[in-house]
Design an enzyme around this catalytic site. Sequence first.
Site, PDB file in Angstrom:
ATOM      1  N   CYS A 166     -16.369  27.973  -4.193  1.00 51.80           N
ATOM      2  CA  CYS A 166     -15.160  27.247  -3.811  1.00 51.80           C
ATOM      3  C   CYS A 166     -13.985  27.618  -4.720  1.00 51.80           C
ATOM      4  CB  CYS A 166     -15.391  25.735  -3.882  1.00 51.80           C
ATOM      5  SG  CYS A 166     -16.161  25.074  -2.387  1.00 51.80           S
ATOM      6  N   CYS A 216     -18.488  16.622  -7.901  1.00 52.49           N
ATOM      7  CA  CYS A 216     -18.678  17.867  -7.158  1.00 52.49           C
ATOM      8  C   CYS A 216     -20.167  18.108  -6.918  1.00 52.49           C
ATOM      9  CB  CYS A 216     -18.065  19.047  -7.911  1.00 52.49           C
ATOM     10  SG  CYS A 216     -16.502  19.603  -7.207  1.00 52.49           S
TER      11      CYS A 216
END
Lengths: 144, 163, 261, 106
Positions: free
Chosen positions: C180, C222
């Site tokens: 990401c 996360c």
Amino acid sequence: MACAATVALAAPVCAQNDVKSYEVRGDAIPQSLTGTTGDPTRGREIVTNRFVGLCMLCHTGPFPDVPQQGTLAPDLKGAGTRWSVAQLRMRIVDSSRVVPDTIMPAYYRTDHLQRVAPQFRGKPVLTAEQIEDVVAFLATLKEN
Amino acid sequence: MPSTCKPSNLTSRRDALRLMGAATAGYALTIVRVTPLAATPADMRTAIEKITGGAKVSAGRVHLEIPPLVENGNTVPCAVTVDSPMTAADHVRAIHIVTEKNPQPNVISCRLGPRAGRATVSTRMRLSDTQTVVAIAEMSNGSFWSGSVNIIITLGACLEDLI
Amino acid sequence: MSPMRCAALLAGLLIVASAIAGASEDLPREKQRSSYDDMAPATRAMQDADTDNPGMLWVLDGEALWRAKTGSAARACADCHGDAKQSMAGVAARYPAFDAKRGGPVTLEGRINACRVENQNAQTLAYESRELLALSAYLALQSRGKPIAIDEKKLGETIAAGRDIFRQRQGQLNLSCAQCHDQHYGGKLAGNTIPQGHPNGYPLYRLEWQTLGSLQRRLRNCLTGIRAENHAYGSRELIALETYLMWRARGMSMESPAVRP
Amino acid sequence: MARALVNIPPKAKRGEVITIRTLMSHQMETGFRYSTTGAPIPRDIITTFIATYNGEEIFRAELFPAIAANPFITFTTVATESGTIELTWRGDNGFAASEQATITVE
């Protein structure tokens, strides 16, 4: 020969916990995981629900009712034209078998994963039934 | 040819990839998704009637400013400005903000008067969903005016564990 | 063996190969971009004006705690360190730092707690407690505008360990941090712009949290998001990740207490 | 610790419209959330904010759970005379806090 040597490593298609075995042909899984055809209406709900299918976090799609779609992955518009049902099934079950370094999670695989949170361990992202529903729905996206 | 189905034998490799290893002791994941009961547009109408005592509300004179890109529904900046000379004879008495789909329609009710000099207030509010937000002003002559805006809320992509 | 089978196996092999190598370069410094640059003007404004920035509420608390005598030693931070505006200027930008006594990295929070135990005879403060956030926010503020500078000579091993974690695919969603934040930053995950993930504003006020939080809280978020097993606050893994991320953000300006969506 | 950040200009010209910015630390627990055990978390919010200028009320707000944590409120007032502006926050569970600032009007 190289292939033969890697059988143990590269056989992720195993009945493990909630994942049943399936047969891969080329880039496709011809047989339904459940033996029946999925329900496209339920499939749409799964695809557009950010907490179930998770699809719209990354993908864009022809769903005016879904705000703020992702831009990390291809538009789902026309998915049913680009791919056959069997190819769609493969891409959802384990897209890494088609594109090895894909960011798309394998939705029906529980091995070759590291450090999975306890409550998800041994569980695929979607069940076989849900995957068939999603496949049935994506197959209806014919407009390019 | 079908792929074979053998039990995968990767335990040791997977363990090797576990990086420094151990599962954290005492760790318990609790995902809490707060899905409050939502009010309805009818609840908002009721709330507005309570504010106005049933008086007519005209559209106009009230400007509700919310940034076009709301990055998180938990903290939405908003400002209300009302067209008014804010004199002793002609001023804004109250400014209210109500919403359509929050668990409860009311957000804030402010009382002010000619000493404010300008009819403008701002705050930060919570919006549970993409919805219409309405600001209502009560004038010194007893009339009610309103402005509204439809806000699209960005939802966080991930859920977090409650700490 | 049929070519088809072979192709499938080869694909499997590639997964393994890429998982092991994960060999991408670190994000180059010339591409570094603070998440601030991706924020909406209204959110930036909230960070820019101290009287609008809710993080400053913790800074005020931190300033009071800095001067408050605490522990059985009845000693305040200020009794040893004096005026934080001078003594602590630029310090937080160098954390995690190498701690000679422990022979390893120590985070800003870890240093505060060590100081409490060793010099104030006080209890350690829990991660995400109001007090620890307040003190770390007050200290971090003294580095606002200062460039991040991690001691890469002494912390090389920790940085490398953090990099490994950053690049490891993990969780049910089988994602790595790098996928990401190195490879897809700027893209939209649902409506949210994926940032490069630089920790140049911690502790920061996250609109989503409606409170101040530490970098480790964010990292844990996360991990939860990708459905991975989490790491405990203060664990070696999170400290390594924190050290790598601060090194990756080297040279960037500190923004603490930042505001983020 | 009930911390507030208040921004009131220390000096103003007579008749000038000044903006008062306020930020009060408070979690604003809505009463609509549930704990991990499924028990409802009781409401705990600031309900009232009042501003006075040399003792006279110039602004008042009633707050609801839809106000974000650490309530931020700005409003305006005409600088009429030198004196004190006092801000008071009250809420559930006996919450009370106030801040004062002096203003010099020329």
